[in-house]
Design a protein around this motif. Sequence first.
Motif, PDB file in Angstrom:
ATOM      1  N   ASP A  87       0.819  -1.123  -0.004  1.00  0.00           N
ATOM      2  CA  ASP A  87       0.155  -0.076   0.044  1.00  0.00           C
ATOM      3  C   ASP A  87       0.784   1.107   0.028  1.00  0.00           C
ATOM      4  OD1 ASP A  87      -2.376   1.305   0.105  1.00  0.00           O
ATOM      5  OD2 ASP A  87      -2.220   1.640   2.169  1.00  0.00           O
ATOM      6  N   LYS A  90       2.227   1.826  -3.389  1.00  0.00           N
ATOM      7  CA  LYS A  90       1.295   1.967  -4.331  1.00  0.00           C
ATOM      8  C   LYS A  90       1.319   0.780  -5.461  1.00  0.00           C
ATOM      9  CE  LYS A  90       0.041   6.053  -3.343  1.00  0.00           C
ATOM     10  NZ  LYS A  90       0.977   6.403  -2.096  1.00  0.00           N
ATOM     11  N   SER A  93      -4.188  -1.175  -4.770  1.00  0.00           N
ATOM     12  CA  SER A  93      -5.107  -0.053  -4.761  1.00  0.00           C
ATOM     13  C   SER A  93      -6.378  -0.710  -4.196  1.00  0.00           C
ATOM     14  CB  SER A  93      -5.402   0.784  -5.943  1.00  0.00           C
ATOM     15  OG  SER A  93      -5.823  -0.266  -6.932  1.00  0.00           O
ATOM     16  N   HIS A  94      -7.203   0.032  -3.414  1.00  0.00           N
ATOM     17  CA  HIS A  94      -8.334  -0.197  -2.994  1.00  0.00           C
ATOM     18  C   HIS A  94      -9.313   0.929  -2.746  1.00  0.00           C
ATOM     19  CE1 HIS A  94      -6.931   1.068   0.865  1.00  0.00           C
ATOM     20  NE2 HIS A  94      -5.790   0.622   0.695  1.00  0.00           N
ATOM     21  N   SER A  95     -10.754   0.772  -2.622  1.00  0.00           N
ATOM     22  CA  SER A  95     -11.699   1.585  -2.342  1.00  0.00           C
ATOM     23  C   SER A  95     -12.087   1.749  -0.784  1.00  0.00           C
ATOM     24  CB  SER A  95     -12.834   1.632  -2.820  1.00  0.00           C
ATOM     25  OG  SER A  95     -13.563   0.389  -2.728  1.00  0.00           O
ATOM     26  N   ILE A 101      -8.820  -5.557  -2.884  1.00  0.00           N
ATOM     27  CA  ILE A 101      -7.699  -5.001  -3.291  1.00  0.00           C
ATOM     28  C   ILE A 101      -7.323  -5.390  -4.783  1.00  0.00           C
ATOM     29  CG2 ILE A 101      -6.858  -4.721  -0.907  1.00  0.00           C
ATOM     30  CD1 ILE A 101      -4.999  -7.314  -1.347  1.00  0.00           C
ATOM     31  N   VAL A 104      -1.485  -4.037  -8.900  1.00  0.00           N
ATOM     32  CA  VAL A 104      -1.269  -3.179  -9.847  1.00  0.00           C
ATOM     33  C   VAL A 104      -0.607  -4.011 -10.852  1.00  0.00           C
ATOM     34  CG1 VAL A 104       0.022  -1.298 -10.750  1.00  0.00           C
ATOM     35  CG2 VAL A 104      -1.509  -1.075  -8.486  1.00  0.00           C
ATOM     36  N   LYS A 277      -0.555   5.644 -15.668  1.00  0.00           N
ATOM     37  CA  LYS A 277       0.172   5.754 -14.381  1.00  0.00           C
ATOM     38  C   LYS A 277       1.606   6.355 -14.261  1.00  0.00           C
ATOM     39  CE  LYS A 277      -1.270   0.775 -13.785  1.00  0.00           C
ATOM     40  NZ  LYS A 277      -0.720  -0.696 -13.673  1.00  0.00           N
TER      41      LYS A 277
END
Length: 350
Positions: A87, A90, A93-95, A101, A104, A277
């Motif tokens: 995390d 990066k 990614s998650h909301s 999750i 990437v 990105k």
Amino acid sequence: MANGPKNKKFFWIKLRPDFFADPYIKLLRRMAGGDTYTIIYLKMLIKSAETDGVLYFQGAGLDIAEELSLILDEAVEDVRALLAYLDAKKLISHSAESEDIFLVASADLTGSETDAAQRVRKFRERQKQQKTLQSNVVETKSNDKLEQELEIEQEQDSPLPPKGDGEERADYDNFGEAPIQDLAADMLSYYNLAFSKSFPMTNRSMLTPLVMHGVSYQNFVDVVNYIVQSWSAEIRENILPKSLGNTKKFDKWEDEAKGKGFSNTKPIQAILADRKKQREKIDDINKLAKEQRDNYALIRAEYVKRYGQEKIPTIMETPPADAAAAWRLLFENDVGAWEFLHKKVESRDM
């Protein structure tokens, strides 16, 4: 009536030769327990291969970390530590609304194919091997002519490949209409994207001969990328789905593409995602740099109040742009943080 055999789908991850030389992986492995974290990360990539890079939280654990520890059979503390690292870097990614999750790196490392497509690919490889062996045999003109006539008849009568032994032909008999049309539709969608066209899906049959010929989606992507990036706009304009669906032409272009290094190339969608990105990464760097400049102005003013103007810290002597914790200590008037900065400034010659 008994149902036909199910068309299984296989997934895999492909590690780049420099995977373990990647700075993020090297940094991960240097951490205490880093080798364990790396193994867990690889397990997560494998697990996410069949769900497009997403690890879904199903509620079996208190949170995604506990649930992954159960699924992957790893210690929950190790999973939590790894998720915190990923995390921070990066790499996931998650909301805020979900524990799910997204890994990437999965888009670059993951591949798949149905068992039927796998059989087709293996058949095509055998056909190429046979073709290579045949090329070493000097044949008479009459045999050449007969072979050409047979190829013409087969192209006119059926899109199926030349008959081999019973097992090879059975592979195609079991392939099924739906997987063929699905793959042909995927190819046509990629063609429309790459060539900025809008052929409807009803035209996917133009590319069906490629599927029956054993061409995989990745083969198709490689050839299309080769054409788009290497040929002139005028020539590209004349490349229609029917042109690509000609298996003889396609084989020729595929050989040219491989000769130019177009093998296992990224789809245009992935290239565009990479560019996005990269832009986001640059934006983040610029944002951090601005924050550092703003913070420096405040810290500089406070430093003058505390220690006078004889020596003033430069921006390079303040914490790095992404060292949020160090900046926070200064803003909270932490004595140790200010003394550390003061000593650094005083140690400078001038």
